[in-house]
Design a protein around this motif. Structure first.
Motif, PDB file in Angstrom:
ATOM      1  N   UNK A 123     -31.910  66.573  85.262  1.00  0.00           N
ATOM      2  CA  UNK A 123     -32.784  66.458  86.443  1.00  0.00           C
ATOM      3  C   UNK A 123     -31.938  66.232  87.694  1.00  0.00           C
ATOM      4  N   UNK A 124     -30.972  65.301  87.602  1.00  0.00           N
ATOM      5  CA  UNK A 124     -30.095  65.051  88.741  1.00  0.00           C
ATOM      6  C   UNK A 124     -29.279  66.290  89.089  1.00  0.00           C
ATOM      7  N   UNK A 125     -28.789  66.998  88.062  1.00  0.00           N
ATOM      8  CA  UNK A 125     -28.012  68.216  88.306  1.00  0.00           C
ATOM      9  C   UNK A 125     -28.850  69.269  89.022  1.00  0.00           C
ATOM     10  N   UNK A 126     -30.079  69.450  88.550  1.00  0.00           N
ATOM     11  CA  UNK A 126     -30.966  70.445  89.170  1.00  0.00           C
ATOM     12  C   UNK A 126     -31.201  70.115  90.643  1.00  0.00           C
ATOM     13  N   UNK A 127     -31.497  68.859  90.933  1.00  0.00           N
ATOM     14  CA  UNK A 127     -31.782  68.470  92.309  1.00  0.00           C
ATOM     15  C   UNK A 127     -30.540  68.558  93.194  1.00  0.00           C
ATOM     16  N   UNK A 128     -29.385  68.181  92.640  1.00  0.00           N
ATOM     17  CA  UNK A 128     -28.150  68.211  93.426  1.00  0.00           C
ATOM     18  C   UNK A 128     -27.740  69.638  93.775  1.00  0.00           C
ATOM     19  N   UNK A 129     -28.062  70.598  92.899  1.00  0.00           N
ATOM     20  CA  UNK A 129     -27.613  71.976  93.087  1.00  0.00           C
ATOM     21  C   UNK A 129     -28.697  72.928  93.570  1.00  0.00           C
ATOM     22  N   UNK A 130     -29.918  72.417  93.748  1.00  0.00           N
ATOM     23  CA  UNK A 130     -31.016  73.267  94.205  1.00  0.00           C
ATOM     24  C   UNK A 130     -30.751  73.760  95.626  1.00  0.00           C
ATOM     25  N   UNK A 131     -30.885  75.071  95.831  1.00  0.00           N
ATOM     26  CA  UNK A 131     -30.677  75.653  97.157  1.00  0.00           C
ATOM     27  C   UNK A 131     -31.994  76.191  97.702  1.00  0.00           C
ATOM     28  N   UNK A 132     -32.256  75.881  98.966  1.00  0.00           N
ATOM     29  CA  UNK A 132     -33.451  76.400  99.620  1.00  0.00           C
ATOM     30  C   UNK A 132     -33.184  77.833 100.081  1.00  0.00           C
ATOM     31  N   UNK A 133     -34.199  78.535 100.589  1.00  0.00           N
ATOM     32  CA  UNK A 133     -34.006  79.941 101.008  1.00  0.00           C
ATOM     33  C   UNK A 133     -32.890  80.136 102.023  1.00  0.00           C
ATOM     34  N   UNK A 134     -32.580  79.101 102.808  1.00  0.00           N
ATOM     35  CA  UNK A 134     -31.516  79.211 103.813  1.00  0.00           C
ATOM     36  C   UNK A 134     -30.140  78.912 103.220  1.00  0.00           C
ATOM     37  N   UNK A 135     -30.097  78.576 101.927  1.00  0.00           N
ATOM     38  CA  UNK A 135     -28.825  78.291 101.295  1.00  0.00           C
ATOM     39  C   UNK A 135     -28.406  76.837 101.367  1.00  0.00           C
ATOM     40  N   UNK A 136     -29.261  75.975 101.910  1.00  0.00           N
ATOM     41  CA  UNK A 136     -28.937  74.566 102.023  1.00  0.00           C
ATOM     42  C   UNK A 136     -29.171  73.814 100.730  1.00  0.00           C
ATOM     43  N   UNK A 137     -28.701  72.581 100.674  1.00  0.00           N
ATOM     44  CA  UNK A 137     -28.881  71.713  99.511  1.00  0.00           C
ATOM     45  C   UNK A 137     -29.766  70.537  99.929  1.00  0.00           C
ATOM     46  N   UNK A 138     -31.087  70.748 100.005  1.00  0.00           N
ATOM     47  CA  UNK A 138     -31.980  69.763 100.614  1.00  0.00           C
ATOM     48  C   UNK A 138     -32.174  68.476  99.827  1.00  0.00           C
ATOM     49  N   UNK A 139     -31.849  68.489  98.513  1.00  0.00           N
ATOM     50  CA  UNK A 139     -32.120  67.305  97.696  1.00  0.00           C
ATOM     51  C   UNK A 139     -30.866  66.513  97.337  1.00  0.00           C
TER      52      UNK A 139
END
Length: 334
Positions: free
Chosen positions: A223-239
């Motif tokens: 869960x932490x890995x998913x949130x740390x590496x999740x990218x929004x459409x702009x390529x950012x790492x919001x979480x």
């Protein structure tokens, strides 16, 4: 003559007073002596007072969203959500609300008000009457109340629960944030679900729940890995900021001699702000409505520590959640 930049010394003739004990032999001795002998509070009482102060005295500048989640079911996310909501509501002067955003007919309201009452009013009723909610009295028609905690129940029809979308979640939280200061959301296992993405988008504090077992710990890690590496459409790492500032709660419901629990603790300590444990408790294991008064002393202490640690993050940290997206408390509530 005093320097000009100093005023007169302030007079304080009060003698320092030690707090009176409230339980155990210390309290009995205090009462029997008519208050003449005060052995002072025990270490346990002093710890309780300190934790309660941390929970109650941490100011909120605006609505604050606390998200509780994990990819794995059965690790105690709903239990932690309930305990956190009840404890914050008990010790804080502002309003606290718990929201069930589980897409699979969640049981948060069942654990707080009972299954029969939970089914009478759900989030669907609130969504259908959002335009009519102008005051807290209006809102109270569509939420449940247990102790001082407001509760929004999930829809118990699976088809309707799956339809609970990001826009639905945002609409509900936008209304709740006008009247409540702390909003606790139980995401269930639906981290990638539409409503969960809405919760994470507006999250101010993150609580991840796992267990001291291989599967429960690895799912919390994922869960932490998913949130740390999740990218929004702009390529950012919001979480990514949420992961660094997260609180991990490890449930003690399951235990095995083959597991080195210290390895699990050390791993999460290296990734998040705090790692805490919730002991196994017969009252919680029953699956029925939760009553803080029926918890074992060690469990009550753990709940206080979890709540105080979460409350430590209410003030003095960067805000990326509700306030940053324009969610505000109504002036009538202040």
């Amino acid at each position: 003559m005093l320097p000009r930049d100093l005023g007169p010394a302030r007079l304080n003739a009060l003698r320092p007073r030690q707090s009176a004990p409230t339980s155990g032999w210390r309290a009995a001795a205090f009462r029997l002596s008519g208050g003449k002998w005060n052995p002072g509070p025990s270490a346990a009482e002093e710890r309780y007072t300190d934790l309660a102060r941390r929970i109650g005295n941490t100011r909120l500048e605006g609505p604050h969203s606390v998200i509780v989640g994990s990819m794995k079911g059965g690790v105690g996310k709903t239990t932690v959500s309930c305990l956190l909501g009840l404890c914050l509501a008990e010790h804080r002067g502002d309003r606290v609300v718990a929201v069930d955003a589980n897409p699979d007919a969640g049981t948060l309201a069942d654990r707080l008000v009972g299954e029969e009452f939970a089914a009478q009013v759900t989030v669907r009723d609130l969504l259908a009457h959002l335009d009519e909610v102008e005051t807290f009295t209006d809102l109270s028609k569509y939420v449940h109340l247990t102790r001082r905690l407001q509760v929004v129940a999930s829809d118990q029809e699976p088809e309707s629960s799956e339809a609970f979308s990001l826009s639905d979640y945002e609409s509900v939280v936008r209304v709740l944030s006008r009247f409540a200061q702390a909003i606790i959301t139980d995401l269930g296992t639906g981290i990638v679900h539409s409503a969960a993405q809405g919760g994470l988008k507006h999250c101010d504090s993150l609580v991840i729940v796992g267990t001291l077992t291989q599967d429960g710990a690895s799912r919390a890690q994922r869960t932490l890995d998913y949130l740390a590496n999740y990218r929004d459409p702009a390529g950012g790492l919001p979480h990514r900021h949420l992961v660094k500032d997260a609180v991990v709660v490890l449930s003690g419901d399951r235990w095995s001699e083959s597991i080195d629990a210290e390895v699990i603790r050390d791993y999460f300590r290296g990734r998040v702000r705090a790692v805490l444990e919730l002991p196994a408790d017969r009252h919680l294991a029953s699956g029925g409505p939760i009553d803080l008064a029926l918890l074992q002393p060690a469990t009550r202490d753990a709940v206080l520590e979890i709540s105080a640690t979460v409350a430590d993050g209410f003030y003095g940290r960067d805000t990326h959640g509700l306030a940053a997206h324009g969610f505000r408390s109504s002036s009538s509530h202040r």
